[in-house]
Motif scaffolding. Structure first.
Motif, PDB file in Angstrom:
ATOM      1  N   PHE A   1       6.991   2.216  -1.869  1.00 61.92           N
ATOM      2  CA  PHE A   1       5.841   2.837  -1.019  1.00 61.92           C
ATOM      3  C   PHE A   1       5.342   4.657  -1.235  1.00 61.92           C
ATOM      4  O   PHE A   1       4.275   4.536   0.372  1.00 61.92           O
ATOM      5  CB  PHE A   1       7.261   2.925   0.622  1.00 61.92           C
ATOM      6  CG  PHE A   1       7.195   1.866   0.827  1.00 61.92           C
ATOM      7  CD1 PHE A   1       6.392   1.533   1.554  1.00 61.92           C
ATOM      8  CD2 PHE A   1       9.007   1.530   0.262  1.00 61.92           C
ATOM      9  CE1 PHE A   1       7.199  -0.167   2.000  1.00 61.92           C
ATOM     10  CE2 PHE A   1       9.426  -0.012   0.825  1.00 61.92           C
ATOM     11  CZ  PHE A   1       8.675  -0.783   1.360  1.00 61.92           C
ATOM     12  N   GLY A   2       5.553   5.067  -1.824  1.00 58.85           N
ATOM     13  CA  GLY A   2       5.191   6.566  -2.351  1.00 58.85           C
ATOM     14  C   GLY A   2       4.138   6.611  -3.103  1.00 58.85           C
ATOM     15  O   GLY A   2       2.934   7.473  -3.110  1.00 58.85           O
ATOM     16  N   LEU A   3       3.464   5.532  -3.854  1.00 57.54           N
ATOM     17  CA  LEU A   3       2.178   5.544  -5.088  1.00 57.54           C
ATOM     18  C   LEU A   3       0.926   6.311  -5.122  1.00 57.54           C
ATOM     19  O   LEU A   3       0.512   6.713  -5.135  1.00 57.54           O
ATOM     20  CB  LEU A   3       2.651   4.338  -6.022  1.00 57.54           C
ATOM     21  CG  LEU A   3       3.884   4.193  -6.862  1.00 57.54           C
ATOM     22  CD1 LEU A   3       3.863   2.752  -7.263  1.00 57.54           C
ATOM     23  CD2 LEU A   3       3.558   4.906  -7.960  1.00 57.54           C
ATOM     24  N   VAL A   4       0.338   4.935  -3.506  1.00 58.99           N
ATOM     25  CA  VAL A   4      -1.389   5.285  -2.707  1.00 58.99           C
ATOM     26  C   VAL A   4      -0.929   6.502  -2.454  1.00 58.99           C
ATOM     27  O   VAL A   4      -2.271   7.246  -2.439  1.00 58.99           O
ATOM     28  CB  VAL A   4      -1.220   4.016  -2.543  1.00 58.99           C
ATOM     29  CG1 VAL A   4      -2.728   4.256  -1.943  1.00 58.99           C
ATOM     30  CG2 VAL A   4      -0.934   2.581  -3.215  1.00 58.99           C
ATOM     31  N   ALA A   5       0.081   6.759  -1.445  1.00 64.30           N
ATOM     32  CA  ALA A   5      -0.014   7.540  -0.522  1.00 64.30           C
ATOM     33  C   ALA A   5       0.021   9.458  -1.339  1.00 64.30           C
ATOM     34  O   ALA A   5      -1.387  10.020  -1.583  1.00 64.30           O
ATOM     35  CB  ALA A   5       1.178   8.067   0.593  1.00 64.30           C
TER      36      ALA A   5
ATOM     37  N   ASN B   1       4.018   9.346 -11.507  1.00 65.01           N
ATOM     38  CA  ASN B   1       3.416   7.883 -11.797  1.00 65.01           C
ATOM     39  C   ASN B   1       2.285   7.942 -11.586  1.00 65.01           C
ATOM     40  O   ASN B   1       1.071   7.978 -12.257  1.00 65.01           O
ATOM     41  CB  ASN B   1       3.674   6.778 -11.106  1.00 65.01           C
ATOM     42  CG  ASN B   1       5.303   6.118 -11.783  1.00 65.01           C
ATOM     43  OD1 ASN B   1       6.289   7.298 -10.896  1.00 65.01           O
ATOM     44  ND2 ASN B   1       5.169   5.339 -12.633  1.00 65.01           N
ATOM     45  N   SER B   2       1.786   8.365 -10.528  1.00 60.30           N
ATOM     46  CA  SER B   2      -0.451   8.630 -10.141  1.00 60.30           C
ATOM     47  C   SER B   2      -0.718  10.007 -10.454  1.00 60.30           C
ATOM     48  O   SER B   2      -1.800  10.204 -11.352  1.00 60.30           O
ATOM     49  CB  SER B   2      -0.451   8.865  -8.588  1.00 60.30           C
ATOM     50  OG  SER B   2       0.052   7.321  -7.906  1.00 60.30           O
TER      51      SER B   2
ATOM     52  N   ALA C   1       9.732  11.495 -17.404  1.00 62.68           N
ATOM     53  CA  ALA C   1      10.375  11.084 -17.840  1.00 62.68           C
ATOM     54  C   ALA C   1      11.540  11.660 -17.401  1.00 62.68           C
ATOM     55  O   ALA C   1      13.001  11.206 -17.153  1.00 62.68           O
ATOM     56  CB  ALA C   1      11.110  12.111 -18.369  1.00 62.68           C
ATOM     57  N   ALA C   2      11.517  12.101 -16.431  1.00 67.11           N
ATOM     58  CA  ALA C   2      12.504  13.129 -15.113  1.00 67.11           C
ATOM     59  C   ALA C   2      12.462  12.204 -14.067  1.00 67.11           C
ATOM     60  O   ALA C   2      13.522  11.130 -13.359  1.00 67.11           O
ATOM     61  CB  ALA C   2      11.924  14.322 -14.354  1.00 67.11           C
ATOM     62  N   GLN C   3      11.438  10.979 -13.652  1.00 62.84           N
ATOM     63  CA  GLN C   3      10.794  10.237 -12.825  1.00 62.84           C
ATOM     64  C   GLN C   3      11.528   8.833 -13.202  1.00 62.84           C
ATOM     65  O   GLN C   3      12.685   8.165 -12.494  1.00 62.84           O
ATOM     66  CB  GLN C   3       9.889  10.376 -12.616  1.00 62.84           C
ATOM     67  CG  GLN C   3       9.314   8.763 -11.607  1.00 62.84           C
ATOM     68  CD  GLN C   3       9.544   7.595 -12.070  1.00 62.84           C
ATOM     69  OE1 GLN C   3      10.062   7.156 -12.886  1.00 62.84           O
ATOM     70  NE2 GLN C   3       8.944   6.967 -11.312  1.00 62.84           N
TER      71      GLN C   3
END
Length: 409
Positions: A69-73, A129-130, A29-31
């Motif tokens: 740019f951050g999800l997979v990492a 997310n991840s 929710a914060a995201q």
């Protein structure tokens, strides 16, 4: 005595599951307040700062670009080191970057500076997310996972609802800087709570997992994950069109005040949150994620086509059509998200969910400028009609039934 101990252990484990689910909801929710809430800056950017809708939409989409740019990492870090450190660190970095953006906005920084800081904040916040999806799937059994993931997925429309109630009014009355203080605070609270309360779910040791084949790449030998990703990308377009431009539609096209329009958007988000839980329970009951996903996809197409006709409808009818579209467009996410985690397993789930969300956010990042330009040139009805065509392409892409990865209990 043994039976009492067993019952206490089960009760303790069940209680821990629900506590961790609540923290996952808070983190996500914060995201959402940060990544999706910046869309509610568009009226102020357009009316007070003199930006075109395309320019304002581009700036408001900066956190979405960062997420890409951050999800997979972050997913890879979660696969290797667990969810707790990812959730806590990501939210903390997001709070710092958003606070910097708020201070820069208050000091009159250029849109380019704000865009860079918001993109950094989005990249940090993408940890939720991840990792929050992984932690829910890891702690809940298959017959409760649809419900649990539906509750987790409620967090996004609830975060958007909070943003809709507050950010437009704060931005209008006090400026962009004060409006950005809200997501900065939300991310800081989530970081502290996750650092204290999150526990990584149990999973097989790497040696045992290798013996069971759980370290194998789930993208080889099957196209199930690829098809779920593709369908999800197509389905996210109408969702973000509604999220990004519904408030602008109500204010500029229907003549509503920002506060009244914010209340309608808030109500839509609460209804959307409830729909995610409902479809999650439905998938548990029928023992399938894909059958409900295919039906919901058809409903998305129909509701966006109806919203395209809302420009010709008067008064309450247009609002009802908007509410229906708001509910249907957010419903598919939890089904697809759960299926991805189940197919990928405990040692690939973070990366697979990262790939899933990366593909979605690439599409979502283009919604602001592309549909802003469409609205500016052809109007809202034409843009909503285009947003109905895109999910229609997803209907034949949704795969059939899938086999759950045996490493997820």
């Amino acid at each position: 005595m043994v039976g009492m101990t067993s019952t206490a252990t089960v009760t303790s484990g069940t209680s821990r599951r629900w506590t961790i689910l609540a923290l996952g909801v808070l983190a996500q929710a914060a995201q959402a307040v940060l990544v999706n809430g910046t869309a509610f800056l568009i009226p102020t950017l357009h009316e007070q700062s003199g930006m075109s809708l395309a320019q304002a939409g581009t700036l408001a989409s900066a956190p979405v670009f960062g997420v890409v740019f951050g999800l997979v990492a972050w997913g890879a870090v979660a696969d290797r080191h667990g969810e707790r450190i990812v959730l806590a660190a990501g939210a903390a970095f997001a709070a710092v970057a958003t606070a910097a953006a708020a201070l820069a906005a208050a000091a009159g920084a250029s849109p380019a500076v704000l865009a860079v800081l918001l993109a950094i904040a989005g990249a940090a916040a993408s940890s939720a997310n991840s990792a929050s999806g992984r932690v829910v799937v890891g702690w809940f059994p298959p017959d409760r996972r649809g419900l649990a993931m539906g509750i987790r997925q409620m967090s996004i429309p609830l975060g958007v609802a909070l943003a809709a109630m507050t950010i437009p009014v704060i931005a209008r009355d006090h400026g962009i800087g004060w409006a950005l203080a809200l997501p900065a605070t939300a991310c800081a609270i989530a970081a502290a709570a996750c650092a204290i309360g999150i526990a990584d779910p149990p999973r097989p040791e790497r040696a045992d997992a290798e013996a069971q084949g759980l370290l194998a790449n789930p993208y080889r030998g099957s196209t199930i994950l690829q098809r779920i990703h593709a369908a999800s990308v197509l389905l996210v377009v109408p969702q973000y069109v509604v999220w990004t431009y519904a408030l602008v539609w109500l204010v500029t096209e229907r003549g509503w005040a920002e506060s009244a329009a914010g209340l309608v958007v808030t109500a839509a988000q609460f209804l959307g949150a409830a729909s995610r839980v409902a479809v999650g329970i439905w998938s548990d009951r029928v023992g399938s994620r894909m059958r409900p996903l295919r039906i919901v996809t058809v409903a998305v197409v129909a509701s966006m086509a109806a919203l395209a006709l809302a420009g010709f409808a008067a008064g309450p009818v247009a609002i009802v059509l908007y509410l229906v579209a708001s509910v249907t467009t957010v419903s598919p996410n939890g089904l697809a998200f759960t299926a991805v985690a189940e197919v990928a397993g405990p040692y690939w789930g973070g990366r697979a969910l990262g790939i899933q969300n990366t593909a979605q956010f690439v599409a979502a990042a283009g919604v602001g400028p592309v549909f802003g330009a469409l609205i500016g040139t052809f109007g809202f009805a034409a843009a909503f009609a285009v947003a109905a065509v895109v999910p229609a392409l997803a209907v034949p892409v949704v795969p059939g039934e899938h086999r759950e990865n045996p490493g997820i209990e």
